[in-house]
Scaffold this active site. Structure first.
Site, mmCIF file in Angstrom:
data_model
loop_
_atom_site.group_PDB
_atom_site.id
_atom_site.type_symbol
_atom_site.label_atom_id
_atom_site.label_comp_id
_atom_site.label_asym_id
_atom_site.label_seq_id
_atom_site.Cartn_x
_atom_site.Cartn_y
_atom_site.Cartn_z
ATOM 1 N N LYS A 35 41.514 22.114 -18.299
ATOM 2 C CA LYS A 35 40.913 22.246 -19.638
ATOM 3 C C LYS A 35 41.859 21.685 -20.690
ATOM 4 C CE LYS A 35 42.510 27.005 -19.926
ATOM 5 N NZ LYS A 35 42.113 28.409 -19.699
ATOM 6 N N TYR A 252 65.600 20.541 -45.510
ATOM 7 C CA TYR A 252 64.832 21.356 -46.454
ATOM 8 C C TYR A 252 65.296 22.794 -46.446
ATOM 9 C CZ TYR A 252 61.447 17.546 -46.915
ATOM 10 O OH TYR A 252 60.842 16.358 -47.167
HETATM 11 C C1 LIG Z 1 42.789 28.742 -18.475
HETATM 12 C C2 LIG Z 1 42.199 29.506 -17.386
HETATM 13 C C3 LIG Z 1 42.847 29.583 -16.152
HETATM 14 C C4 LIG Z 1 44.223 28.998 -15.905
HETATM 15 O O1 LIG Z 1 45.170 29.825 -16.526
HETATM 16 P P1 LIG Z 1 46.747 29.523 -16.363
HETATM 17 O O2 LIG Z 1 47.407 30.713 -16.963
HETATM 18 O O3 LIG Z 1 47.004 28.287 -17.146
HETATM 19 O O4 LIG Z 1 46.980 29.361 -14.933
HETATM 20 C C5 LIG Z 1 42.207 30.239 -15.126
HETATM 21 N N1 LIG Z 1 40.994 30.822 -15.314
HETATM 22 C C6 LIG Z 1 40.353 30.778 -16.495
HETATM 23 C C7 LIG Z 1 39.035 31.447 -16.636
HETATM 24 C C8 LIG Z 1 40.928 30.129 -17.569
HETATM 25 O O5 LIG Z 1 40.299 30.088 -18.738
#
Ligand SMILES: *Cc1c(COP(=O)(O)O)cnc(C)c1O
Length: 375
Positions: A35, A252
């Site tokens: 994702k 800054y």
């Molecule tokens: C993002 C996600 C994962 C992966 O999570 P990680 O902590 O990056 O391994 C797994 N299952 C779902 C439903 C997610 O949204």
């Protein structure tokens, strides 16, 4: 010449980390979670490294279509399911597996006009209270799904709120109690559970962040012994050098004050590149292969580093903001966030290089010859 900053993607590291995840959850099949455009790495860039995965999981329909168009024939899972009935046809056409976490999604599938049943992952809210059916109504939801002609195979999924061992047991127990006797494959484990919770491995695991070499807890030392490799290196160069006398300040807000004579370097990287503005003085950074520290406030296009440990460094010296020598989680931890966020937030203006995929290509070749043997 563009500014001397770039992000380098290492598909070979992803391939290695995927193997590590598979070994850790041996016996389970693996959804590689890509994702957010593969946690900022670029799906297309790392795609050849995913040949060893059993499925690809993501959120956006257009990303799912892109993965199919790349030639992926194994399952693709939409982790949040469909958001609108107009998308059902696309899901069917591309043979997507969709999460179903609420009655609206069930109704959407029930109303679909399709000859081809859609495989789903029925999601339980086992305690995180984001998406999913509560345990007490889960069985009824499963029965409705099973009675829906447009729904094909039904797997059962949940997601954990915590990374460490003892803190996921209560969710696991709830899930097991509420699904007892319901047939179907189980999919529970994110990266943390893949590494540290064998009881949750079951049929399919869903590692995301460890594929990219980051820590599920956001703390680099928690994965020290695991052997993950960084899949991303954010690199730049020193573009200026200043010599400070005691009492002089940097940047800054005059946020850093020299307490002795010191040389500092100015690095072409700032928060507009995706480096966290909250990285405080002391955040680790590597100059010419030597670990040193950020000093003063990170500005939009530049940040400053202490050159005391690397007296030979000067204009043109190589800087690693994060990568193999400084873990993204070390920068994240210093800045009050986690590696996930930093990897996802590298700015568009940063040019991207991708390592050669020779090893990854070989992997695909091996995979397809295995398939042809078993076919
Ligand atoms: C993002 C996600 C994962 C992966 O999570 P990680 O902590 O990056 O391994 C797994 N299952 C779902 C439903 C997610 O949204």
């Amino acid at each position: 010449m563009p500014r001397p900053i770039s992000v380098r993607i290492h598909p070979e590291a992803v391939r290695h980390n995927l193997q590590t995840a598979k070994q850790s959850a041996s016996g389970a099949r693996v959804w590689a979670v890509v994702k957010a455009n593969a946690y900022g790495h670029g799906i297309e860039r790392i795609y050849p490294a995913l040949a060893g995965a059993d499925g690809i999981a993501l959120l956006d329909l257009d990303e799912a279509v892109r993965v199919r168009e790349l030639g992926w024939t194994k399952p693709i899972l939409l982790l949040e399911g469909l958001f609108d009935s107009v998308d059902v046809a696309t899901a069917v056409a591309h043979r997507l597996t969709v999460a179903v976490h609420c009655d609206d999604q069930l109704a959407l599938l029930a109303a679909a006009r399709t000859q081809q049943p859609i495989d789903i992952q029925l999601k339980m809210n086992s305690g995180m209270n984001r998406l999913g059916y509560r345990p007490d109504v889960f069985r009824a939801a499963w029965e409705r799904a099973r009675a829906t002609p447009t729904i094909g195979n039904i797997a059962l999924m949940t997601h954990f709120a915590n990374a460490d061992d003892s803190a996921i047991d209560w969710q696991l127990d709830r899930f097991d109690a509420a699904t007892a006797g319901i047939p179907g494959e189980r999919s529970l484990s994110n990266s943390a559970a893949v590494l540290w919770h064998p009881r949750a491995h079951r049929d399919w695991v869903r590692p995301g962040t460890i594929l990219y070499g980051a820590s599920p807890t956001g703390v680099a030392r928690h994965v020290e012994g695991v052997g993950l490799r960084a899949a991303m290196t954010l690199a730049s160069k020193i573009i200026g050098v200043q010599t400070l006398t005691p009492g002089e300040t940097v940047g800054y807000g005059c946020a850093y004050e020299a307490d002795r004579p010191m040389r500092i370097g100015v690095v072409a990287c700032g928060y507009a590149d995706g480096y966290p503005r909250h990285a405080p003085t002391g955040t680790p950074i590597v100059v010419d292969g030597v670990r040193t520290r950020v000093i003063g406030r990170v500005s939009m296009d530049m940040l400053t580093v202490d050159l005391t440990p690397c007296p030979d460094a000067g204009i043109g010296s190589q800087v690693e903001l994060w990568g193999e020598r400084v873990k993204v989680d070390e920068v994240a931890e210093a800045s009050g966030t986690i590696g996930y966020e930093l990897m996802c937030a590298v700015a568009r203006r940063v040019p991207v290089d991708v390592d050669s995929l020779v090893a990854a290509r070989r992997d695909i070749a091996e995979e397809s010859s295995e398939e042809s043997v078993t076919a």
